[in-house]
Design an enzyme around this catalytic site. Sequence first.
Site, PDB file in Angstrom:
ATOM      1  N   GLU A 155       0.839  -1.310   0.002  1.00 16.53           N
ATOM      2  CA  GLU A 155      -0.002  -0.215  -0.091  1.00 16.53           C
ATOM      3  C   GLU A 155       0.817   1.281  -0.061  1.00 16.53           C
ATOM      4  OE1 GLU A 155      -3.685  -0.508   1.895  1.00 16.53           O
ATOM      5  OE2 GLU A 155      -3.329   1.457   3.077  1.00 16.53           O
ATOM      6  N   ASP A 157      -0.253   5.495   0.583  1.00 15.12           N
ATOM      7  CA  ASP A 157      -1.224   6.387   0.972  1.00 15.12           C
ATOM      8  C   ASP A 157      -1.020   7.671   0.878  1.00 15.12           C
ATOM      9  OD1 ASP A 157      -2.923   4.036   1.733  1.00 15.12           O
ATOM     10  OD2 ASP A 157      -1.595   3.843   3.410  1.00 15.12           O
ATOM     11  N   GLU A 159      -3.546  10.289   3.028  1.00 17.41           N
ATOM     12  CA  GLU A 159      -4.716  10.353   3.739  1.00 17.41           C
ATOM     13  C   GLU A 159      -4.901  11.617   4.368  1.00 17.41           C
ATOM     14  OE1 GLU A 159      -6.242   6.203   5.541  1.00 17.41           O
ATOM     15  OE2 GLU A 159      -4.186   7.045   6.281  1.00 17.41           O
ATOM     16  N   THR A 173       1.293  10.557   4.774  1.00 18.67           N
ATOM     17  CA  THR A 173       1.800   9.581   3.782  1.00 18.67           C
ATOM     18  C   THR A 173       2.074   8.308   4.616  1.00 18.67           C
ATOM     19  OG1 THR A 173       3.980  10.437   3.432  1.00 18.67           O
ATOM     20  CG2 THR A 173       2.254  11.278   1.767  1.00 18.67           C
ATOM     21  N   ASN A 174       2.163   7.153   3.741  1.00 15.39           N
ATOM     22  CA  ASN A 174       2.484   6.033   4.493  1.00 15.39           C
ATOM     23  C   ASN A 174       2.665   4.875   3.401  1.00 15.39           C
ATOM     24  OD1 ASN A 174       3.118   4.161   6.509  1.00 15.39           O
ATOM     25  ND2 ASN A 174       1.080   4.369   7.484  1.00 15.39           N
TER      26      ASN A 174
END
Length: 400
Positions: A155, A157, A159, A173-174
């Site tokens: 994943e 991200d 968000e 962010t990830n």
Amino acid sequence: MERETEGREKTNKTIIKRKQLENSMDYYHDRKIKISSSPSSSSSPFSNTNSSLLIFIFLISSIKTTSVSAFNLTVIPYSQAYSTLFSDFNIDPSPFDDSVRLLLNQHSGSGIISYDYYRYAFFSANIKLPAGNTAGVVVAFYASNVDTFEKNHDELDIEFLGNTRGKPWRFQTNMYGNGSTKRGREERYRLWFDPSKEFHRYSILWTPIKVIFYVDEVPIREVIRNDEMGGDFPAKPMAMYATIWDGSTWATNGGKNKVDYKFEPFAAQLRDFVTDGCAVDPIQVPSATNCSDTALKIAVADYFTVRPRQRRAMRWFREKYMYYSHCYDNSRYNVPLPECVIVPSEQVLFKETGRLREAMRIKFAGSHRRHRRSRNVTRKSHGGSAVVRLRSGNEAVAAV
């Protein structure tokens, strides 16, 4: 990360719809070339990772890039790019097929998913976030394969974490690879503009050698693949998602500010969709699709290389707007994760918990209104000076 269970229940239906549309779309057909291939000996969860990495290294080593002033992107109509993930009654496509509104109300959130899965890509969209008091409202724009690889998913991200009225929006962010959710790689930031006033472009570049997150044309985070990361670097084919949902338990001020449904519906608007990538079967290993042409396209694209001016803007953004980084969270990780690059000018701003020091937290508590008074910021760095201008509205970056 929490995901609506309703979305998973519709996965099979979504895959069927994706395949039906794919058969009728000439857009993708000229990019799919069948070749014979043998299984890779790589220990990666996706067996073509090493070969893809070698292709990218070869391509970028033989290409000379030139400076550009703006990304040159080709947008895709909404109906060709995405289908319903969940709650189609809360999804409002434009009659011109160029945009969509995702709604959150007391009945449900909503979400969309790309028709295709991709092996490396540049994902992008212009997004305008809900206005007003949006505490607890989470808007996510992310690449994932959680619906195909539930226990070992990848994943990437972006968000948005809601805000109380008059306060700056916060976002994070990830990155996860191969189900490495216990080794979260979160970074959290403020925006330098009000994202509910107008559209701004948010983008994720994902290649075998690096990941870059962009806001407009400003690279806010770059992760360079390190061999020590192993399966933590996303490598399996991913689809692109956009969702809006209730994150009252954690999103805004650690869950202290929850969604107030007297302000419903909350609407996130998306338009100008971009998916520069190689569409593949997510469960076919090894893949029968030759992605070398797409790899070349990405390797020569202006979003692939961070120019010196952009790198200065990125450093300025991170020093001024980042308020948490896992790389500086010594209480969580005794040794920084292998991809971390410790930047002294960043590190000095953070406590052992990876959060801002108190003096910086006070400085950080401004509103959009107060921040807009000063758009030009001059800072000293390593004995020199740099002026970086980040302007709300149509994106502009200037650094000297």
